[in-house]
Scaffold this active site. Structure first.
Site, PDB file in Angstrom:
ATOM      1  N   CYS A   6     -37.701  28.668  36.124  1.00 23.37           N
ATOM      2  CA  CYS A   6     -36.842  27.938  37.059  1.00 23.37           C
ATOM      3  C   CYS A   6     -35.383  27.919  36.588  1.00 23.37           C
ATOM      4  O   CYS A   6     -34.494  27.630  37.356  1.00 23.37           O
ATOM      5  CB  CYS A   6     -37.364  26.537  37.322  1.00 23.37           C
ATOM      6  SG  CYS A   6     -37.998  25.718  35.884  1.00 23.37           S
ATOM      7  N   HIS A  66     -29.555  37.693  22.823  1.00 25.12           N
ATOM      8  CA  HIS A  66     -29.808  36.793  23.948  1.00 25.12           C
ATOM      9  C   HIS A  66     -31.299  36.444  24.056  1.00 25.12           C
ATOM     10  O   HIS A  66     -31.668  35.278  24.146  1.00 25.12           O
ATOM     11  CB  HIS A  66     -29.302  37.410  25.243  1.00 25.12           C
ATOM     12  CG  HIS A  66     -29.538  36.535  26.440  1.00 25.12           C
ATOM     13  ND1 HIS A  66     -28.892  35.320  26.594  1.00 25.12           N
ATOM     14  CD2 HIS A  66     -30.377  36.648  27.496  1.00 25.12           C
ATOM     15  CE1 HIS A  66     -29.327  34.747  27.712  1.00 25.12           C
ATOM     16  NE2 HIS A  66     -30.225  35.534  28.276  1.00 25.12           N
TER      17      HIS A  66
END
Lengths: 430, 275
Positions: free
Chosen positions: A50, A98
């Site tokens: 989400c 990342h």
């Protein structure tokens, strides 16, 4: 082969856009196969939660990253103009950095939240099942898992509850250990009371009892949560049976007075009672907290625990970051050695081929030599080749800078005509 | 002082340091190191006691120093058992301190004492071993009680910190405390009974120590007082619901009586048990 990552996250895009860019809506499988059909990437893993939608991939061409960015907009049927300003592209070691930060929970909305590592694992398992991973992504994700694991075991980044409900549950665990034998009493049937009830129910408590001034509302909530409702007049009885009491009524005056709790405690024979007062104004007289075996926490107490935990987590960030840095260095080194390895092998093969060819050409002239002398010639030429290759091989392998290593490899490929050989893909684990 | 007699003390101390490091940092590897060090300490201690048994031809239980050594050994074993069955290492820091401090006595005075004829009875060995088992259990209950109180205070005062993140739940500490008291009480009762029977058999002995066996002797008196205290703790927990903080305090106070009886009274005051 170039590694890259493209995507949007809560750091780059507003929630309205994140809601539209959701690969799980049409299924991760269809996203992975739609991406594979474009034939721009060699390997690809799609991570969609989400708070983020990201593609980790490897490809031959520099332009593949742009193509993947466009894929994000096209697959989710959102116009490119809307998506473009929010997409971030990470290349090479940055992509690893990342992903490692994501897996460690450093990039999460609530720093250190534990779900993300599982989500990364699921994303990889899905891609692996559809055979869209390869040597590069395999290594990248396995490293990410170990970063996640190390951060969890070596730092306190994920420790301590960071929401009021979880702080209350963690406290109850510290007092009672297991929840299975506990009786919970909830006073009040408003939104807050219900929310806490849902959280406690999820802990598989023995019994959930709800009392409210109007029996009907309590009964309705008991029905929703799978508990029992009792009349307001029977609260004293329920109090004596409860281990955890949550008060969230809208009453102006305290619902639980010292006398009332003292009375219940006498009937409890020293069993501890944990009272969570989340009502404002408070439902429980502060003096109740001074009773023996009674633990009283109000909403401010819980909020200050949450605040402390958040501060403690942020102090662990630096330690987690250093684990990420360490693993990124390790991964980058592996990636580079993998880049230059085919060139090193091709170069050696080339030199050896020349040596063997020259010896063969001189064969008629050496036919008069004794076998010992011929062996000597063979040895000398071999040593010559080794010595010539020693320094360039070492230089190539130890270059710290990726672009420089690629430039060197390119130059060698061109100067010695090695291009055909260097295309060879090393096997996983090579 | 030979290396063999000092080695257990050094290892106990090293294990304690490691347990504290584990307690403070929460590092799993440090925790495993601590357990390994304690295991090594108990092993070295077993070797020492075994050697003394072989040299003397009898179990080295004569005299307070030897009893302290046997007590430390039993407590180490009992703690290791609890740790391995519960997978809970936080208590090691506290138990370790007790082990290391008490082990100083046998390390300073490693000679075993000759066994007087009075003690050549199997009842003597059963008596001493039962008492020491009881004391080891009570020591665990004491440590559990203290950690219970520390954690209780933190939760009550709403300052969740050091102990909150490191100790198991109050309920677990309370249950383990209760169990340790039960086990200890059983051994204490058995030890006292066997001791009583053995003392009556000594009736005809001319040894002044045998003459001093009676309620007037501080060692015997305090042993009965501690039996009374633990009996009350058991009764209070079951009949009037004194669990939790009260039970914790009670087991702590009772162990102080045990410890006083064991060391200062055992060394300086008793006339019946000064072997």
């Amino acid at each position: 082969m170039r590694l890259f990552a493209v995507g949007i996250s809560h750091r780059t895009a507003p929630v309205e856009l994140r809601e539209c860019v959701d690969f799980t809506r049409r299924g991760l499988e269809s996203a992975l196969s739609a991406l594979a059909e474009r034939k721009v990437t060699r390997e690809a893993v799609v991570l969609s939660t989400c708070n983020r939608a990201e593609i980790y991939a490897s490809a031959e061409s520099e332009a593949a990253a742009d193509s993947c960015s466009r894929f994000i907009s096209e697959f989710n049927e959102v116009s490119w103009d809307e998506v473009a300003p929010h997409v971030i592209v990470y290349r090479g070691p940055q992509a690893a950095d990342h992903l490692f930060r994501v897996a460690a929970g450093l990039d999460s909305l609530v720093v250190g939240e534990p779900q993300i590592l599982g989500q990364v694992k699921d994303a990889y398992a899905m891609a692996n099942g559809l055979k869209s991973t390869g040597a590069l992504t395999n290594r990248l994700f396995t490293s990410a898992f170990s970063v996640g694991k190390r951060v969890r075991s070596e730092t306190g980044l994920g420790e301590g509850a960071v929401s009021v409900s979880f702080a209350a549950i963690a406290l109850a665990k510290k007092i009672f250990g297991a929840f299975t034998n506990l009786n919970v009493l909830i006073l009040g049937a408003g939104e807050m009371a219900k929310l806490t009830g849902v959280h406690l129910k999820a802990q598989a408590v023995n019994q959930l009892t709800i009392a409210s001034r109007t029996f009907e509302t309590a009964d309705a909530m008991a029905h929703d949560l799978g508990g029992v409702a009792v009349a307001w007049s029977a609260v004293g009885e329920a109090l004596a049976n409860a281990d955890i009491v949550v008060t969230a009524t809208g009453a102006r005056d305290p619902v639980l007075t010292r006398g009332r709790v003292e009375d219940a405690m006498r009937r409890r024979r020293g069993r501890p009672l944990f009272i969570i007062d989340i009502a404002v104004p408070r439902d429980v007289e502060p003096e109740v907290g001074s009773l023996d075996q009674v633990f009283l926490y109000n909403i401010d107490d819980l909020q200050s625990i949450v605040k402390e935990n958040l501060t403690r987590r942020s102090s662990e960030v630096e330690r987690a970051e250093s684990i990420v840095r360490e693993e990124v260095t390790r991964f980058t080194t592996w990636m580079q050695s993998r880049e230059v390895l085919p060139t090193v092998i091709a170069l050696r093969e080339r030199f050896e081929a020349i040596r063997v060819a020259e010896l063969k050409r001189l064969e008629p002239k050496m036919s008069s030599l004794t076998p010992e002398a011929r062996a000597r010639v063979d040895e000398i030429t071999h040593l010559l080749v080794e010595k010539l290759l020693l320094s360039p091989t070492e230089q190539l392998k130890s270059t710290g800078d990726e672009s420089l290593a690629v430039t060197y490899a390119d130059a060698l490929n061109r100067l010695f005509g090695l291009t055909a050989a260097s295309r060879r893909e090393p096997e996983p684990g090579e | 002082m030979t290396i063999i007699s000092v080695l257990p003390l050094l290892l106990y101390a090293a294990a304690t340091a490691a347990y504290w490091a584990h307690f403070a940092t929460h590092d799993k590897r440090t925790g495993r190191t601590a357990t390994a060090l304690l295991g090594a300490a108990v092993l070295a201690h077993t070797f020492l006691i075994g050697m003394q048994t072989v040299q003397g031809g009898y179990a080295p239980l004569v005299g307070t120093t030897a009893a302290v050594s046997a007590f430390v050994w039993l407590l180490g074993l009992a703690y290791l058992y609890v740790e391995l069955t519960t997978d809970e290492r936080a208590m090691g820091a506290f138990v370790g301190v007790l082990l290391s401090l008490l082990m100083i006595l046998p390390a300073l005075n490693p000679q075993t004492e000759a066994r007087p004829p009075l003690l050549r009875s199997p009842l003597f060995t059963i008596h001493v071993m039962s008492m020491l088992f009881a004391y080891a259990s009570f020591a665990l209950a004491f440590v559990l009680g203290i950690t219970y109180v520390l954690l209780f205070k933190e939760i009550k005062a709403k300052h969740l910190g050091f102990f909150y993140t490191r100790l198991p739940s109050l309920q677990v500490l309370d249950k383990m405390n209760g169990r340790a008291v039960v086990v200890g009480w059983l051994f204490l009762t058995c030890g006292l009974l066997v001791g009583g029977i053995w003392a009556t058999q000594l009736g005809g002995s001319a040894d002044p120590r045998a003459q001093a066996m009676g309620l007037a002797d501080p060692k015997i008196l305090f042993a009965l007082v501690s039996w009374g205290t633990y009996s009350f703790a058991l009764f209070a927990r079951r009949a009037i619901g004194w669990s939790g903080r009260r039970a914790a305090w009670l087991s702590a106070i009772a162990f102080v009586i045990v410890l006083l009886n064991f060391v200062p009274i055992g060394y300086f005051l008793t006339r019946s048990h000064n072997f």
